[in-house]
Design an enzyme around this catalytic site. Sequence first.
Site, PDB file in Angstrom:
ATOM      1  N   THR A  68       0.851  -1.187   0.000  1.00 42.69           N
ATOM      2  CA  THR A  68       0.000   0.000   0.000  1.00 42.69           C
ATOM      3  C   THR A  68       0.885   1.235   0.000  1.00 42.69           C
ATOM      4  O   THR A  68       2.113   1.128  -0.181  1.00 42.69           O
ATOM      5  CB  THR A  68      -1.000  -0.049   1.187  1.00 42.69           C
ATOM      6  OG1 THR A  68      -1.912   1.048   1.060  1.00 42.69           O
ATOM      7  CG2 THR A  68      -0.298   0.007   2.538  1.00 42.69           C
ATOM      8  N   LYS A  72       3.354   1.261  -3.994  1.00 41.12           N
ATOM      9  CA  LYS A  72       2.749   0.542  -5.122  1.00 41.12           C
ATOM     10  C   LYS A  72       3.441   0.792  -6.469  1.00 41.12           C
ATOM     11  O   LYS A  72       3.602  -0.122  -7.262  1.00 41.12           O
ATOM     12  CB  LYS A  72       1.257   0.867  -5.210  1.00 41.12           C
ATOM     13  CG  LYS A  72       0.471   0.343  -4.006  1.00 41.12           C
ATOM     14  CD  LYS A  72      -0.996   0.178  -4.305  1.00 41.12           C
ATOM     15  CE  LYS A  72      -1.771   1.432  -4.122  1.00 41.12           C
ATOM     16  NZ  LYS A  72      -3.229   1.207  -4.266  1.00 41.12           N
ATOM     17  N   GLU A  84      -0.286  -8.949 -16.212  1.00 41.53           N
ATOM     18  CA  GLU A  84      -0.788  -7.872 -17.065  1.00 41.53           C
ATOM     19  C   GLU A  84      -1.518  -6.796 -16.246  1.00 41.53           C
ATOM     20  O   GLU A  84      -1.486  -5.604 -16.579  1.00 41.53           O
ATOM     21  CB  GLU A  84      -1.748  -8.477 -18.095  1.00 41.53           C
ATOM     22  CG  GLU A  84      -1.965  -7.594 -19.300  1.00 41.53           C
ATOM     23  CD  GLU A  84      -3.204  -7.996 -20.082  1.00 41.53           C
ATOM     24  OE1 GLU A  84      -3.690  -9.127 -19.897  1.00 41.53           O
ATOM     25  OE2 GLU A  84      -3.668  -7.149 -20.872  1.00 41.53           O
ATOM     26  N   ASN A  93      -0.075  -4.090  -6.207  1.00 41.22           N
ATOM     27  CA  ASN A  93      -0.625  -4.125  -4.841  1.00 41.22           C
ATOM     28  C   ASN A  93      -0.596  -5.528  -4.243  1.00 41.22           C
ATOM     29  O   ASN A  93      -0.899  -5.707  -3.078  1.00 41.22           O
ATOM     30  CB  ASN A  93      -2.039  -3.526  -4.780  1.00 41.22           C
ATOM     31  CG  ASN A  93      -3.102  -4.481  -5.286  1.00 41.22           C
ATOM     32  OD1 ASN A  93      -2.803  -5.440  -5.994  1.00 41.22           O
ATOM     33  ND2 ASN A  93      -4.344  -4.215  -4.945  1.00 41.22           N
ATOM     34  N   ASP A 108      -6.725  -4.274  -7.876  1.00 46.05           N
ATOM     35  CA  ASP A 108      -7.716  -3.205  -7.657  1.00 46.05           C
ATOM     36  C   ASP A 108      -8.847  -3.256  -8.686  1.00 46.05           C
ATOM     37  O   ASP A 108     -10.015  -3.120  -8.341  1.00 46.05           O
ATOM     38  CB  ASP A 108      -7.048  -1.825  -7.726  1.00 46.05           C
ATOM     39  CG  ASP A 108      -6.316  -1.472  -6.451  1.00 46.05           C
ATOM     40  OD1 ASP A 108      -6.577  -2.116  -5.408  1.00 46.05           O
ATOM     41  OD2 ASP A 108      -5.468  -0.553  -6.481  1.00 46.05           O
ATOM     42  N   GLY A 135      -3.242   5.619 -10.175  1.00 51.46           N
ATOM     43  CA  GLY A 135      -2.997   4.181 -10.325  1.00 51.46           C
ATOM     44  C   GLY A 135      -4.265   3.362 -10.190  1.00 51.46           C
ATOM     45  O   GLY A 135      -4.524   2.460 -10.995  1.00 51.46           O
ATOM     46  N   ALA A 136      -5.084   3.653  -9.180  1.00 53.18           N
ATOM     47  CA  ALA A 136      -6.305   2.870  -8.967  1.00 53.18           C
ATOM     48  C   ALA A 136      -7.235   3.015 -10.168  1.00 53.18           C
ATOM     49  O   ALA A 136      -7.827   2.051 -10.644  1.00 53.18           O
ATOM     50  CB  ALA A 136      -7.003   3.332  -7.692  1.00 53.18           C
ATOM     51  N   ILE A 223     -14.367   4.578  -4.403  1.00 52.04           N
ATOM     52  CA  ILE A 223     -13.338   3.653  -3.907  1.00 52.04           C
ATOM     53  C   ILE A 223     -12.885   4.043  -2.500  1.00 52.04           C
ATOM     54  O   ILE A 223     -12.202   3.281  -1.838  1.00 52.04           O
ATOM     55  CB  ILE A 223     -12.128   3.531  -4.872  1.00 52.04           C
ATOM     56  CG1 ILE A 223     -11.267   4.790  -4.888  1.00 52.04           C
ATOM     57  CG2 ILE A 223     -12.575   3.167  -6.269  1.00 52.04           C
ATOM     58  CD1 ILE A 223      -9.903   4.547  -5.553  1.00 52.04           C
ATOM     59  N   TYR A 225     -13.247   4.278   1.357  1.00 50.86           N
ATOM     60  CA  TYR A 225     -14.080   3.537   2.316  1.00 50.86           C
ATOM     61  C   TYR A 225     -13.966   4.052   3.754  1.00 50.86           C
ATOM     62  O   TYR A 225     -14.561   3.491   4.672  1.00 50.86           O
ATOM     63  CB  TYR A 225     -13.790   2.033   2.261  1.00 50.86           C
ATOM     64  CG  TYR A 225     -12.365   1.655   2.572  1.00 50.86           C
ATOM     65  CD1 TYR A 225     -11.434   1.477   1.562  1.00 50.86           C
ATOM     66  CD2 TYR A 225     -11.950   1.481   3.888  1.00 50.86           C
ATOM     67  CE1 TYR A 225     -10.127   1.139   1.843  1.00 50.86           C
ATOM     68  CE2 TYR A 225     -10.650   1.138   4.185  1.00 50.86           C
ATOM     69  CZ  TYR A 225      -9.743   0.970   3.161  1.00 50.86           C
ATOM     70  OH  TYR A 225      -8.449   0.640   3.460  1.00 50.86           O
TER      71      TYR A 225
HETATM   72  P1  ATR Z   1      -4.299   5.993  -6.361  1.00 53.85           P
HETATM   73  O1  ATR Z   1      -3.196   5.001  -6.394  1.00 53.85           O
HETATM   74  O2  ATR Z   1      -5.251   5.804  -5.200  1.00 53.85           O
HETATM   75  O3  ATR Z   1      -5.021   6.136  -7.649  1.00 53.85           O
HETATM   76  P2  ATR Z   1      -2.934   8.440  -7.016  1.00 53.85           P
HETATM   77  O4  ATR Z   1      -2.261   7.731  -8.129  1.00 53.85           O
HETATM   78  O5  ATR Z   1      -2.147   9.339  -6.130  1.00 53.85           O
HETATM   79  O6  ATR Z   1      -3.615   7.401  -6.018  1.00 53.85           O
HETATM   80  O7  ATR Z   1      -4.189   9.245  -7.624  1.00 53.85           O
HETATM   81  C1  ATR Z   1      -4.962  10.124  -6.881  1.00 53.85           C
HETATM   82  C2  ATR Z   1      -6.016  10.769  -7.786  1.00 53.85           C
HETATM   83  O8  ATR Z   1      -6.781  11.707  -7.008  1.00 53.85           O
HETATM   84  C3  ATR Z   1      -5.415  11.549  -8.940  1.00 53.85           C
HETATM   85  O9  ATR Z   1      -6.273  11.471 -10.051  1.00 53.85           O
HETATM   86  C4  ATR Z   1      -5.405  12.986  -8.379  1.00 53.85           C
HETATM   87  O10 ATR Z   1      -5.429  13.994  -9.377  1.00 53.85           O
HETATM   88  P3  ATR Z   1      -4.056  14.461 -10.106  1.00 53.85           P
HETATM   89  O11 ATR Z   1      -3.779  13.425 -11.165  1.00 53.85           O
HETATM   90  O12 ATR Z   1      -4.354  15.790 -10.680  1.00 53.85           O
HETATM   91  O13 ATR Z   1      -2.998  14.498  -9.032  1.00 53.85           O
HETATM   92  C5  ATR Z   1      -6.703  12.988  -7.612  1.00 53.85           C
HETATM   93  N1  ATR Z   1      -6.717  14.041  -6.588  1.00 53.85           N
HETATM   94  C6  ATR Z   1      -6.060  14.049  -5.413  1.00 53.85           C
HETATM   95  N2  ATR Z   1      -6.319  15.207  -4.730  1.00 53.85           N
HETATM   96  C7  ATR Z   1      -7.159  15.940  -5.505  1.00 53.85           C
HETATM   97  C8  ATR Z   1      -7.784  17.214  -5.384  1.00 53.85           C
HETATM   98  N3  ATR Z   1      -7.606  17.976  -4.283  1.00 53.85           N
HETATM   99  N4  ATR Z   1      -8.581  17.652  -6.392  1.00 53.85           N
HETATM  100  C9  ATR Z   1      -8.771  16.896  -7.502  1.00 53.85           C
HETATM  101  N5  ATR Z   1      -8.200  15.670  -7.685  1.00 53.85           N
HETATM  102  C10 ATR Z   1      -7.414  15.193  -6.708  1.00 53.85           C
END
Ligand code: ATR
Length: 285
Positions: A68, A72, A84, A93, A108, A135-136, A223, A225
């Site tokens: 986590t 990741k 894949e 993950n 995921d 990523g998610a 997603i 929780y």
């Molecule tokens: P995960 O692995 O959970 O997907 P991540 O790769 O850090 O985590 O992605 C987080 C997502 O939340 C991204 O799409 C991020 O937007 P950016 O690509 O612009 O960074 C989005 N996110 C996080 N904080 C945000 C905020 N305050 N407003 C809008 N989008 C946000």
Amino acid sequence: MTDNTDQMRRAVLLGYPVSHALSPTLHSYWLQQYGINGHYGAMAVLPGHLKQALDMLRNRGDAGCNLTIPHKEDAMALMDDHDESAVMSGAVNTVVIRDGKLIGYNSDGFGFVEGLKAAAPDFAGQRVAVLGCGGASRGIIASLRGAMGVKSFALINRTRAKAERIIKQFTLHNSEVFEWHERDKALAGCDLLVNCTSLGLVGEDHLEISLDALPAHAVVADIVYRPYETPLLAAARLRGHIGVDGLAMLMHQGRLGFEHWFGVDPVVDDTLKLHLLEKMESESL
Ligand code: ATR
């Protein structure tokens, strides 16, 4: 007395922090349910120390691990082989250790789609709005397209370039990118809305969005929780939409690792969900 310690299978969650993680509760529940001689723990691993931790698991004969935040993405370069699912999402993950080799998976997308199916099974040929392109989100989009036959996406992300990259890499047809400020109107004509951002999570900003343009039949999934009922899900349910919570994805994503490490595809049911909710509640006291 028979000493069967050497037969015990072991897996662990690596992350930082891991103190409030639910995976140990999830896997320990299943181990007990199925009477398996196994153990699932949690280990705090600081950024930059993932390689040592993985080497340690490999040397002591563990079956694998979950990863986590913040490991990741970094894990991609440390695997001997990638499923894949990991390649698609650009993140690992779930790690399976087989014959001393580390094989990286990402469950995921699988977990999300399985949780969604239990609530609303059919999205073939339909259109999905996705908030967030991290990523998610990548894993979820790949599974929605592959396992569910979704045909069209509205990708809404604060950083537009990431959404455009997904359209290109996955060669998504009939799909569009929307600016973050266009998120309300991007929902028009969508059959499913998925929040893949961290907005709405305890301690983060709220997700400000109007659901007015979302068709009445649409399903809304989050997603996030923590809290279990996010403001997005509460707003959706008030409007009569079916809501799919983040615990569904969490429980189903755990199945993949459990089956590889312990040999059983475990059942996800309401008793398990209640068990996790009780754990979450006890921590918020
Ligand atoms: P995960 O692995 O959970 O997907 P991540 O790769 O850090 O985590 O992605 C987080 C997502 O939340 C991204 O799409 C991020 O937007 P950016 O690509 O612009 O960074 C989005 N996110 C996080 N904080 C945000 C905020 N305050 N407003 C809008 N989008 C946000």
